[in-house]
Design a protein around this motif. Sequence first.
Motif, mmCIF file in Angstrom:
data_model
loop_
_atom_site.group_PDB
_atom_site.id
_atom_site.type_symbol
_atom_site.label_atom_id
_atom_site.label_comp_id
_atom_site.label_asym_id
_atom_site.label_seq_id
_atom_site.Cartn_x
_atom_site.Cartn_y
_atom_site.Cartn_z
ATOM 1 N N THR A 47 0.784 -1.232 0.000
ATOM 2 C CA THR A 47 0.000 0.000 0.000
ATOM 3 C C THR A 47 0.817 1.286 0.000
ATOM 4 N N ALA A 48 2.066 1.248 0.440
ATOM 5 C CA ALA A 48 2.821 2.486 0.626
ATOM 6 C C ALA A 48 3.448 3.028 -0.648
ATOM 7 N N GLY A 49 3.727 2.174 -1.603
ATOM 8 C CA GLY A 49 4.402 2.639 -2.799
ATOM 9 C C GLY A 49 5.888 2.845 -2.554
ATOM 10 N N GLU A 50 6.568 3.372 -3.548
ATOM 11 C CA GLU A 50 8.023 3.516 -3.478
ATOM 12 C C GLU A 50 8.507 4.795 -2.815
ATOM 13 N N GLU A 51 7.643 5.818 -2.723
ATOM 14 C CA GLU A 51 8.119 7.114 -2.242
ATOM 15 C C GLU A 51 7.470 7.590 -0.952
ATOM 16 N N ARG A 52 6.399 6.967 -0.526
ATOM 17 C CA ARG A 52 5.665 7.439 0.643
ATOM 18 C C ARG A 52 6.442 7.177 1.928
ATOM 19 N N PRO A 53 6.568 8.208 2.793
ATOM 20 C CA PRO A 53 7.169 7.979 4.099
ATOM 21 C C PRO A 53 6.266 7.076 4.946
ATOM 22 N N VAL A 54 6.865 6.168 5.662
ATOM 23 C CA VAL A 54 6.114 5.264 6.529
ATOM 24 C C VAL A 54 6.774 5.252 7.898
ATOM 25 N N ILE A 55 5.943 5.377 8.915
ATOM 26 C CA ILE A 55 6.390 5.230 10.297
ATOM 27 C C ILE A 55 5.636 4.040 10.868
ATOM 28 N N LEU A 56 6.378 3.065 11.325
ATOM 29 C CA LEU A 56 5.817 1.837 11.881
ATOM 30 C C LEU A 56 6.122 1.834 13.368
ATOM 31 N N VAL A 57 5.081 1.826 14.196
ATOM 32 C CA VAL A 57 5.263 1.889 15.640
ATOM 33 C C VAL A 57 4.599 0.703 16.303
ATOM 34 N N GLY A 58 5.115 0.342 17.461
ATOM 35 C CA GLY A 58 4.419 -0.681 18.216
ATOM 36 C C GLY A 58 5.250 -1.385 19.254
ATOM 37 N N ASP A 59 4.530 -2.183 20.018
ATOM 38 C CA ASP A 59 5.110 -3.108 20.979
ATOM 39 C C ASP A 59 5.302 -4.407 20.211
ATOM 40 N N PHE A 60 6.533 -4.690 19.814
ATOM 41 C CA PHE A 60 6.816 -5.892 19.028
ATOM 42 C C PHE A 60 7.127 -7.099 19.917
ATOM 43 N N ASN A 61 7.207 -6.861 21.238
ATOM 44 C CA ASN A 61 7.541 -7.937 22.182
ATOM 45 C C ASN A 61 8.785 -8.704 21.757
ATOM 46 N N ALA A 62 9.753 -7.987 21.215
ATOM 47 C CA ALA A 62 10.985 -8.610 20.734
ATOM 48 C C ALA A 62 12.138 -7.622 20.892
ATOM 49 N N PRO A 63 13.204 -8.026 21.566
ATOM 50 C CA PRO A 63 14.369 -7.149 21.672
ATOM 51 C C PRO A 63 15.005 -6.890 20.302
ATOM 52 N N SER A 64 15.779 -5.833 20.218
ATOM 53 C CA SER A 64 16.369 -5.420 18.946
ATOM 54 C C SER A 64 17.694 -6.112 18.646
ATOM 55 N N HIS A 65 17.867 -6.459 17.382
ATOM 56 C CA HIS A 65 19.149 -7.009 16.926
ATOM 57 C C HIS A 65 20.249 -5.950 16.978
ATOM 58 N N LEU A 66 19.877 -4.675 17.027
ATOM 59 C CA LEU A 66 20.870 -3.599 17.104
ATOM 60 C C LEU A 66 21.435 -3.439 18.510
ATOM 61 N N ASP A 67 20.729 -3.957 19.495
ATOM 62 C CA ASP A 67 21.182 -3.819 20.881
ATOM 63 C C ASP A 67 22.156 -4.919 21.274
ATOM 64 N N ARG A 68 22.000 -6.085 20.696
ATOM 65 C CA ARG A 68 22.888 -7.230 20.963
ATOM 66 C C ARG A 68 23.178 -7.927 19.638
ATOM 67 N N PRO A 69 24.137 -7.416 18.876
ATOM 68 C CA PRO A 69 24.421 -7.993 17.559
ATOM 69 C C PRO A 69 24.854 -9.454 17.603
ATOM 70 N N ASP A 70 25.286 -9.922 18.773
ATOM 71 C CA ASP A 70 25.738 -11.307 18.902
ATOM 72 C C ASP A 70 24.576 -12.292 19.089
ATOM 73 N N VAL A 71 23.345 -11.762 19.218
ATOM 74 C CA VAL A 71 22.169 -12.602 19.432
ATOM 75 C C VAL A 71 21.222 -12.424 18.257
ATOM 76 N N ALA A 72 20.733 -13.527 17.700
ATOM 77 C CA ALA A 72 19.778 -13.460 16.589
ATOM 78 C C ALA A 72 18.462 -12.872 17.091
ATOM 79 N N ARG A 73 18.005 -11.829 16.440
ATOM 80 C CA ARG A 73 16.732 -11.177 16.766
ATOM 81 C C ARG A 73 15.981 -10.975 15.455
#
Length: 173
Positions: A47-73
């Motif tokens: 639905t967003a197309g190639e140029e539309r800005p999108v902000i995706l927010v939420g409680d994903f109940n999952a830690p980030s791969h950027l916080d612990r690169p040594d752990v698969a997230r």
Amino acid sequence: MTLPGAGGASRIVTQGRRPSCGRGGCVRSESVRLAQMRDTLDRIAETAGEERPVILVGDFNAPSHLDRPDVARPVTKAAEDAGFHDSYRAAHPDPVRAPGPTWSPLHPVHPERGPHAGRPEPQDRIDYVLHNARGLRVLDSRTLVAGTPAPWPDVAANDWPSDHAAVVTTFAF
């Protein structure tokens, strides 16, 4: 919902996701969260197309791969692979200096009974403001909790209404 704006109309799409609950309790497996994330990303791509800005927010109940690169997230990695950027980590690239936990200001220890009762509850970043960077630039991002919430179960007098911290991001278009 469509919002008028100086640069044209912006379309806002919301989609709620939550664990499947039934007689056996709620399913909290990472595979379910990953499937939900992939479905959400597919819907956005359709639905967003190639140029539309999108902000995706939420409680994903999952830690980030950027916080612990040594752990698969895989949940947050799937969002990154789809072109989404973590606004909090863009503003605070060092996860050691700025961990930004959103879970949980009310649960410093496991509240349930059994083998985990009383053990420290992982304080992770599981709530996100992600964006696809199409015309968006992060100016600031922070986590927010009002007051000093009392831990569960003594929460009735808390100023803060949630067991999660909020993520507040300021963007420039």
